[in-house]
Write an enzyme that holds these catalytic residues in place. Structure first.
Site, PDB file in Angstrom:
ATOM      1  N   CYS A   1      55.480  40.683  30.008  1.00  0.00           N
ATOM      2  CA  CYS A   1      55.849  40.961  31.394  1.00  0.00           C
ATOM      3  C   CYS A   1      56.314  42.411  31.534  1.00  0.00           C
ATOM      4  CB  CYS A   1      56.955  40.019  31.855  1.00  0.00           C
ATOM      5  SG  CYS A   1      57.453  40.292  33.582  1.00  0.00           S
TER       6      CYS A   1
ATOM      7  N   ASN B   1      42.911  39.169  27.593  1.00  0.00           N
ATOM      8  CA  ASN B   1      43.450  39.079  28.952  1.00  0.00           C
ATOM      9  C   ASN B   1      43.409  40.463  29.595  1.00  0.00           C
ATOM     10  OD1 ASN B   1      46.753  38.829  30.331  1.00  0.00           O
ATOM     11  ND2 ASN B   1      44.905  38.025  31.248  1.00  0.00           N
ATOM     12  N   GLY B   2      43.091  40.489  30.898  1.00  0.00           N
ATOM     13  CA  GLY B   2      43.129  41.732  31.643  1.00  0.00           C
ATOM     14  C   GLY B   2      41.816  42.070  32.319  1.00  0.00           C
ATOM     15  N   ASP B   3      41.819  42.065  33.653  1.00  0.00           N
ATOM     16  CA  ASP B   3      40.669  42.504  34.463  1.00  0.00           C
ATOM     17  C   ASP B   3      39.421  41.645  34.281  1.00  0.00           C
ATOM     18  OD1 ASP B   3      42.334  44.487  35.298  1.00  0.00           O
ATOM     19  OD2 ASP B   3      41.247  46.134  34.363  1.00  0.00           O
TER      20      ASP B   3
ATOM     21  N   GLY C   1      44.020  35.709  35.285  1.00  0.00           N
ATOM     22  CA  GLY C   1      45.215  35.635  36.119  1.00  0.00           C
ATOM     23  C   GLY C   1      44.909  35.873  37.577  1.00  0.00           C
ATOM     24  N   ARG C   2      45.013  37.135  37.999  1.00  0.00           N
ATOM     25  CA  ARG C   2      44.909  37.443  39.427  1.00  0.00           C
ATOM     26  C   ARG C   2      43.571  37.041  40.035  1.00  0.00           C
ATOM     27  NH1 ARG C   2      46.317  43.590  39.097  1.00  0.00           N
ATOM     28  NH2 ARG C   2      45.470  43.256  37.010  1.00  0.00           N
TER      29      ARG C   2
END
Length: 336
Positions: A100, A200-202, A224-225
């Site tokens: 985080c 993880n990421g994009d 995630g997003r």
């Protein structure tokens, strides 16, 4: 894909996101193709364990297994006690947050701030792994900043401590969520350890999911997003990975039904007062890229009852003129 004794249905995971991945949302993502989901971050401070907020964050009643709880903190003993507490309440996997980037979390030396102190990282991982008899996993970033990337060291420390799986976000803490995630560090970590590694990421499209899996060699990907307002992204990616072809956009009638079910579960989980208010962001994500979505979001944000929200959402989708979801052209999104 397996975590400890748990065989997962696939290697597509839902990222833990504060204020987003509550039980209704996790369950919806699992129903729409996700193989695994982790709860919102729960504080390790025992004074907060029995608060309404913490109890709700770790509520997994009726959820598809395995049930995973993410914990955050900076004190090894406190985190170990927190892990035991959550296992006693039904957690089947414990995930430790060292990723985080939020300032108030890092100011308390939690989340990605811990990456600055490898000795403390080792003490925390060792304490938590020894405290429980369920798999313990770790989510972290590539380092504190780009001049201090130490993901390889953290990964080796984690493997030595008995961590069952690593999830690595391809940004440093200093990056926050800006710029593009990089996957070279994830590739290096995967090559350096023998435990499963999750990228993880994009990861926002089926093509990107395939690319990241191929380039990193990761065992799984975490989204995630991109799942906010589009929980069916998991079945879209799974279909693409299996067939190389794209699923058509969801039927408007299906999305209307899914939103109705999601909102009713959300209201039941939070109660009407909080449920109506916390549902607004979910509704906004569902409609933000649809024709007329922004105007509807503004109208919906002034509604104050569950029934009014449900009726408004139904009317919005009843007004759609196509059989399947139609998103606004990219140039319209940029202008909005």
């Amino acid at each position: 894909m397996q975590i400890g004794p748990y065989q997962l249905r696939n290697n597509l995971f839902v990222a833990p996101m504060a204020g987003v991945t509550d039980r209704p949302f996790r369950q919806l993502c699992k129903e729409l193709g996700a193989g695994y989901a982790v709860s919102e971050m729960a504080a390790s401070n025992p004074k907060l364990w029995d608060t309404e907020k913490s109890s709700r964050r770790t509520n997994h009643e009726g959820e598809m297994e395995p049930k995973a709880v993410q914990i955050a903190g900076a004190d090894p003993k406190m985190l170990a006690d927190c892990a035991r507490h959550n296992v006693d309440r039904g957690a089947q996997i414990i995930d430790i947050n060292m990723g985080c980037p939020v300032k108030k979390v890092c100011n308390a030396w939690c989340g990605s701030a811990l990456l600055q102190n490898e000795k403390l990282v080792a003490e925390i991982l060792d304490a938590v792994v020894k405290a429980v008899d369920v798999p313990v996993t770790l989510k972290f970033r590539t380092g504190w900043d780009r001049a201090n990337k130490n993901a390889l060291n953290i990964a080796r420390i984690a493997e030595s401590a008995g961590i069952a799986m690593l999830t690595l976000h391809g940004r440093t803490r200093a990056d926050g969520y800006k710029g593009d995630a990089e996957y070279e560090t994830i590739t290096a970590v995967k090559a350096a350890v023998s435990i499963p590694v999750v990228a993880n990421g994009d990861i926002t499209t089926p093509e990107k999911a395939k690319y990241v899996l191929q380039v990193t060699g990761a065992d799984a990907i975490m989204i995630g997003r991109a799942a906010q307002g589009r929980p069916w992204i998991f079945r879209e990616i799974e279909h693409f990975l299996k067939t190389g072809t794209y699923l058509p956009s969801p039927l408007v009638s299906e999305v209307s039904r899914l939103m109705d079910e999601h909102l009713r579960a959300h209201y039941a989980f939070y109660g009407e007062f909080m449920g109506v208010r916390t549902a607004r962001k979910h509704i906004g994500w569902y409609v933000q890229d649809l024709v007329g979505g922004e105007e509807f979001r503004q109208e919906m944000n002034v509604l104050t009852s569950c029934e009014d929200q449900l009726d408004a959402v139904k009317m919005f989708f009843d007004r759609q003129t196509s059989e399947r979801l139609q998103y606004r052209p990219s140039e319209e999104k940029l202008a909005a």
